[in-house]
Design an enzyme around this catalytic site. Sequence first.
Site, short mmCIF file in Angstrom:
data_model
loop_
_atom_site.label_atom_id
_atom_site.label_comp_id
_atom_site.label_asym_id
_atom_site.label_seq_id
_atom_site.Cartn_x
_atom_site.Cartn_y
_atom_site.Cartn_z
CB SER A 1 -0.53 13.60 -35.75
OG SER A 1 0.70 12.95 -34.72
CE1 TYR B 1 1.14 18.26 -33.28
CE2 TYR B 1 1.22 15.90 -32.69
CZ TYR B 1 1.17 16.77 -33.74
OH TYR B 1 1.68 16.41 -35.13
#
Length: 264
Positions: free
Chosen positions: A138, A151
Amino acid sequence: MHRRELRAIVTGASGGIGQPLVDKLCAGGARLLLAARQPLALESLARSHPPGQVSVVEADLLSATGRDAVLAAAQALGGLNCLINAAGVNRFGLLEDQDDGAIADLIGLNLTATVQLTARPLPLLQQADKALIVNVGSTFGSIGHPGFAAYCASKFALRGFSEALRRELADTRVKVLYVAPRATRTAMNSTPVMEMNAALSVAMDEPDAVAAAIVRAIRTERRESYLGWPEKLFVRLNGLLPRAVDHALRKQLPVVKRFVRGQS
């Protein structure tokens, strides 16, 4: 590597990015083994492709037994030359509002299980003429963002794992790729996240476009791929001038907290 050459394990195939990724890989002739905790969710996906092209193995990647089952299924199919780690979860919220279980589940799937699963088929991958490990990360693996601390921690670590493993396997025929999408329009993002992104004018890619970018990275065997503009610029800027990014995100913090509190 051409898609017709691929014999790949794919995790996270039932997700928003996973399903179009499977379709695009199969369209090019790849043979896939999809790992899922609830395989019924993937059997219809397998049936939409020619018989024998897509197989499904029931496996909870968070358990050693599940990871062993994936390896056994790959061996039964006659080996493999690609592992695509696309399984993952996200959770939006302030760290102080997340309990131990929620944090452990997120880190467990996004990082720990991915590392543990990757270790198992390495001998099989090294037997191939050439092989790939593809880790789907990501932009938040390079830019820490408020509201996503756990995250970001998992994706920063996944990026570091990819770099270290690439160097560890430098004297083998196995290449390690890292693909970092930006915000993607999938069910992983809650309604508050979607609304926050709209308020902050954050661009979101469609899953089909992200899947196409992963296929392109596999074809070109590019070591690292970052998707989206200006996100690519922000990744570089954060590495060189993190204080500038601190300042930009500080301005966005009231908006982030407004949507976090609205969610809770």
